[in-house]
Design a protein around this motif. Structure first.
Motif, PDB file in Angstrom:
ATOM      1  N   THR A   1     100.371  61.456  77.152  1.00  0.00           N
ATOM      2  CA  THR A   1     101.300  62.201  78.010  1.00  0.00           C
ATOM      3  C   THR A   1     101.685  63.534  77.380  1.00  0.00           C
ATOM      4  O   THR A   1     101.777  64.551  78.067  1.00  0.00           O
ATOM      5  N   ILE A   2     101.891  63.536  76.061  1.00  0.00           N
ATOM      6  CA  ILE A   2     102.277  64.817  75.426  1.00  0.00           C
ATOM      7  C   ILE A   2     101.088  65.789  75.486  1.00  0.00           C
ATOM      8  O   ILE A   2     101.284  67.001  75.690  1.00  0.00           O
ATOM      9  N   ALA A   3      99.864  65.265  75.375  1.00  0.00           N
ATOM     10  CA  ALA A   3      98.685  66.151  75.480  1.00  0.00           C
ATOM     11  C   ALA A   3      98.611  66.750  76.886  1.00  0.00           C
ATOM     12  O   ALA A   3      98.318  67.940  77.055  1.00  0.00           O
TER      13      ALA A   3
ATOM     14  N   ARG B   1     101.211  69.457  77.268  1.00  0.00           N
ATOM     15  CA  ARG B   1     100.795  70.668  76.564  1.00  0.00           C
ATOM     16  C   ARG B   1      99.816  71.474  77.407  1.00  0.00           C
ATOM     17  O   ARG B   1      99.866  72.698  77.443  1.00  0.00           O
ATOM     18  N   ALA B   2      98.916  70.748  78.096  1.00  0.00           N
ATOM     19  CA  ALA B   2      97.924  71.436  78.922  1.00  0.00           C
ATOM     20  C   ALA B   2      98.592  72.078  80.146  1.00  0.00           C
ATOM     21  O   ALA B   2      98.149  73.108  80.647  1.00  0.00           O
ATOM     22  N   GLN B   3      99.676  71.446  80.612  1.00  0.00           N
ATOM     23  CA  GLN B   3     100.324  71.885  81.850  1.00  0.00           C
ATOM     24  C   GLN B   3     101.336  73.010  81.614  1.00  0.00           C
ATOM     25  O   GLN B   3     101.495  73.897  82.450  1.00  0.00           O
ATOM     26  N   LEU B   4     102.030  72.960  80.465  1.00  0.00           N
ATOM     27  CA  LEU B   4     103.162  73.859  80.242  1.00  0.00           C
ATOM     28  C   LEU B   4     102.908  74.734  79.018  1.00  0.00           C
ATOM     29  O   LEU B   4     102.113  74.392  78.155  1.00  0.00           O
ATOM     30  N   ASN B   5     103.675  75.785  78.930  1.00  0.00           N
ATOM     31  CA  ASN B   5     103.543  76.676  77.789  1.00  0.00           C
ATOM     32  C   ASN B   5     104.557  76.250  76.721  1.00  0.00           C
ATOM     33  O   ASN B   5     105.638  76.805  76.621  1.00  0.00           O
ATOM     34  N   LEU B   6     104.177  75.229  75.916  1.00  0.00           N
ATOM     35  CA  LEU B   6     105.117  74.678  74.932  1.00  0.00           C
ATOM     36  C   LEU B   6     104.685  75.101  73.530  1.00  0.00           C
ATOM     37  O   LEU B   6     103.659  74.653  73.037  1.00  0.00           O
ATOM     38  N   ALA B   7     105.454  75.974  72.907  1.00  0.00           N
ATOM     39  CA  ALA B   7     105.124  76.389  71.535  1.00  0.00           C
ATOM     40  C   ALA B   7     105.986  75.564  70.594  1.00  0.00           C
ATOM     41  O   ALA B   7     107.214  75.714  70.560  1.00  0.00           O
ATOM     42  N   TYR B   8     105.345  74.664  69.825  1.00  0.00           N
ATOM     43  CA  TYR B   8     106.152  73.830  68.916  1.00  0.00           C
ATOM     44  C   TYR B   8     105.420  73.527  67.608  1.00  0.00           C
ATOM     45  O   TYR B   8     105.606  72.466  67.031  1.00  0.00           O
TER      46      TYR B   8
ATOM     47  N   SER C   1     108.512  59.388  72.926  1.00  0.00           N
ATOM     48  CA  SER C   1     109.426  59.994  73.901  1.00  0.00           C
ATOM     49  C   SER C   1     108.789  60.226  75.273  1.00  0.00           C
ATOM     50  O   SER C   1     109.380  59.872  76.307  1.00  0.00           O
ATOM     51  N   CYS C   2     107.588  60.810  75.307  1.00  0.00           N
ATOM     52  CA  CYS C   2     107.013  61.164  76.608  1.00  0.00           C
ATOM     53  C   CYS C   2     106.616  59.918  77.397  1.00  0.00           C
ATOM     54  O   CYS C   2     106.829  59.844  78.612  1.00  0.00           O
ATOM     55  N   GLY C   3     106.057  58.927  76.719  1.00  0.00           N
ATOM     56  CA  GLY C   3     105.684  57.684  77.399  1.00  0.00           C
ATOM     57  C   GLY C   3     106.914  56.939  77.885  1.00  0.00           C
ATOM     58  O   GLY C   3     106.933  56.386  78.996  1.00  0.00           O
ATOM     59  N   ALA C   4     107.969  56.920  77.055  1.00  0.00           N
ATOM     60  CA  ALA C   4     109.192  56.213  77.424  1.00  0.00           C
ATOM     61  C   ALA C   4     109.830  56.867  78.655  1.00  0.00           C
ATOM     62  O   ALA C   4     110.318  56.182  79.562  1.00  0.00           O
ATOM     63  N   ALA C   5     109.813  58.199  78.697  1.00  0.00           N
ATOM     64  CA  ALA C   5     110.411  58.910  79.827  1.00  0.00           C
ATOM     65  C   ALA C   5     109.622  58.655  81.116  1.00  0.00           C
ATOM     66  O   ALA C   5     110.191  58.526  82.204  1.00  0.00           O
ATOM     67  N   ARG C   6     108.299  58.571  80.982  1.00  0.00           N
ATOM     68  CA  ARG C   6     107.473  58.241  82.166  1.00  0.00           C
ATOM     69  C   ARG C   6     107.768  56.829  82.641  1.00  0.00           C
ATOM     70  O   ARG C   6     107.841  56.561  83.845  1.00  0.00           O
TER      71      ARG C   6
END
Ligand SMILES: Cc1cc2nc3c(=O)[nH]c(=O)nc-3n(C[C@H](O)[C@H](O)[C@H](O)COP(=O)(O)OP(=O)(O)OC[C@H]3O[C@@H](n4cnc5c(N)ncnc54)[C@H](O)[C@@H]3O)c2cc1C
Length: 419
Positions: free
Chosen positions: A118-120, A123-130, A389-394
């Protein structure tokens, strides 16, 4: 539906994103002045699907006893007259039984794998600089007897599609050349090529900015004094009753402080703080500083390259809500960095930090509807809050929508945790 999310750490911000994507009106409330000011501020930076094993393991009681009273113990227990601590501790011991450990590890692995995908996708969908890196995680072992357990660990990982490879010390140095100084003390390693690392604080803040663009509203510097299924009441000035915020649903994402929020409703959330520490040192000689994220399994320390810094994190101190970065614990991390990667960083300039991991006895997070209508949980991610976090939120969003969940939700539901 109007949803209030209590807390703007990793769990609150990811929940806000997926609930907003599902079309809900979302308000995030936090006492900080922006996202990720508490436990999500300076963690180890690992997205570590290859480490799903809970701390409550068959070996944990022995480890606690072996290190008892030692200042350099990776895990310490400070006894206190706190009934919540004793209740939590007894349940932790129960979860150390081999069968419980295996069940918990499988549940966490399934969620971690989904979360990594989900985090991958985000990243592909949004412009996340981290300061993210997709260079895998290398687990390091100093004692030959520790390697004996690895085939079983690999079977657990393989069952969830999490790739891993055993490594000789020489192979470890191939993967991470900066390990040269450490190689002589290694017995071997395990490399998980698809694991990742990144700066959790930057991730949470970048996603919070995307949330705001997508229409999520935020109330900063607002302490929640009480919650129920229809809203939250803010703390007023000088102890007065504050403003009432109304909603159709409330999600508790308040880290180690969620248990106190829901206690007046008769809910016993088994989340207790386990304090950890980190240092973040500027890089001095880039070729000597690691770029692959590392886990020193023998000392229970993790290390991630974050931009032009190296983050080293670890320790687990159980016993209350104190949030001072204890100098002796910080010194241990600094020594590890200096010995492992000599002259790689300006370790004397390292920024010291500590945070309270919100940990359940089983290490499984609590995700789903509580017994109080309208009140939901997405909390208790413990040592894996970035990873999960991302899987739990989904999962939370699917449960709130009544849709097919991305993983089996049963191990995470509040009733499974006896909340
Ligand atoms: C040393 C250390 C290293 C770690 N390393 C890793 C790692 O490498 N990989 C990994 O996956 N995980 C790691 N973790 C775990 C991870 O950081 C946590 O699981 C995660 O940050 C928890 O996020 P959270 O949103 O649940 O809690 P938090 O980030 O603490 O967010 C809770 C929020 O709720 C707010 N809040 C609480 N009470 C109230 C109230 N009454 N009113 C208003 N607001 C309130 C707080 O202000 C806070 O912003 C590490 C943790 C530590 C301590």
């Amino acid at each position: 539906m109007q949803v209030i999310i209590a807390g703007a750490g990793l769990s609150g911000i990811t929940s806000a994103w997926f609930l907003r994507q599902a079309g809900h009106e979302v308000l995030v409330v936090d006492r900080g002045e922006q996202a990720a000011t508490e436990t999500s501020y300076a963690n180890g930076g690992q997205i570590s699907a290859s480490h799903p094993e809970p701390w409550s393991s068959p070996a944990a009681p022995r480890i606690l006893l072996r290190w008892l009273g030692r200042a350099d113990a990776p895990m310490r227990f400070r006894a206190q007259a706190d009934p919540a601590l004793w209740r939590w501790g007894l349940r932790f011991l129960r979860e150390c039984a081999p069968a419980r450990f295996a069940t918990n590890a499988h549940a966490i692995a399934a969620l971690a794998r989904t979360s990594r995908e989900t985090i991958a996708a985000l990243r592909a969908q949004l412009n996340l600089a981290y300061e993210d890196r997709q260079a895998g995680i290398l687990h390091l072992f100093e004692r030959a007897e520790e390697l004996a357990a690895l085939p079983e660990k690999q079977r657990l990982l393989a069952a969830h599609g999490i790739d891993s490879a055993l490594c000789t010390p020489a192979r470890c140095v191939d993967i991470e050349p900066a390990l040269g100084a450490m190689a002589s003390r290694l017995a071997g390693g395990l490399y998980a090529p698809h694991d990742e690392s990144g700066n959790a604080r930057l991730f949470a803040r970048a996603l919070a900015a995307e949330c705001a663009r997508a229409g999520v509203r935020f109330r900063w510097q607002s302490t929640i004094a009480a919650v129920d299924g229809q809203g939250a009441t803010l703390a007023g000035a000088e102890g007065d009753t504050g403003e009432r915020l109304r909603a159709d649903a409330v999600v508790i994402c308040a880290g180690s402080f969620g248990a106190a929020l829901v206690h007046p409703l008769g809910l016993r959330l088994p989340v207790y703080p386990v304090k950890g520490f980190s240092i973040t040192a500027p890089v001095r000689e880039a070729q000597r500083a690691p770029t692959v994220s590392l886990t020193d399994e023998s000392r229970r320390i993790v290390c991630s390259r974050l931009g032009e810094t190296v983050r080293v994190a670890g320790m687990a101190d159980i016993g209350g809500f104190d949030r001072t970065p204890h100098p002796a614990r910080i010194a241990l991390l600094r020594r590890w960095l200096e010995q492992s990667f000599p002259s790689a960083t300006y370790s004397d300039e390292a920024e010291a930090w500590c945070g309270l991991r919100p940990v359940t006895p089983s290490n499984r997070p609590v995700i789903g509807a509580s017994r109080v209508p309208g009140l939901w949980f997405n909390t208790g991610h413990g040592a894996l809050g970035f990873t999960l976090s991302c899987g739990a939120a989904r999962l939370l969003t699917a449960l709130m929508q009544g849709e097919t969940p991305p993983v089996d939700p049963r191990p995470f539901l509040p009733e499974t945790h006896h909340v």
